[in-house]
Design a protein around this motif. Sequence first.
Motif: not given
Length: 258
Positions: A54-76
Amino acid sequence: MSNTTADHHRSPLARRAALTFAGAAALTGLAGMYTPSFAYAEPAAPADMAALAQSATDFRDCPALPAGVDLARWRCEVHSAAPRLTVGKVTVALAPITMTHAEGPLPDGTSGQVWGAMHSAPTAIPGGVPGTTAGERARRLGLAIQPEYGGRSDFYTGQLSLRFRLLSPLLPQGCTIGANAPVDFQLKRSGPSQWISTNPPLIKFSAYDDTFAAPAAEHCGPMAGPLNRRLGLPAPSGNLMTYDATYTFRTYDQLPAR
């Protein structure tokens, strides 16, 4: 400081991507601040999983990332807390705050951060504007405080900036503590952090700052003087923010497509 982290030796891309929080968080300078020290430690035994879900929060506000980064190594990372704030003569348990940011390695190998969003709600200050409000006069003379992101943050170090909007029928809309220069926090842990759950990931921690200065409220019209005297502002010392908080995260390769 601008909306970038305070590392002037980073590349222009790093400085653009590492948006500082002054914000949630604040009030989460904490989520990223604590990640290197505990996020990958052995998790503790699960507690009440229904309550955790119940306390887990959604990820609707995750920001756009800089170009060229590895999505698997970036956390929201989504951080939720209900701080207790003392500024000047006033102590109040603030309504819950939720803050979202992203962090991970930039293409040049430096660490980056990107601010997402902060959400909060007003909290009534007992006594209202005059400090003695009661009964039928409470609504007309009431006073509430609402934290807002102050435009600067560094989640690796726990730096956070906030403004505190003051709300009352007697005050103009822009009446704010930290209106021209936000309140700067240097958050510190007040105890060990703990993994509560691994699926979803949920981490608990406590933090505080007792060193920040609280400026006078500004843009408050003719009520500015009496209001600041009532609140005990400016207050260069004797202020405190403490809270218990949780945060959760997902790597960007696990987020739903937008």
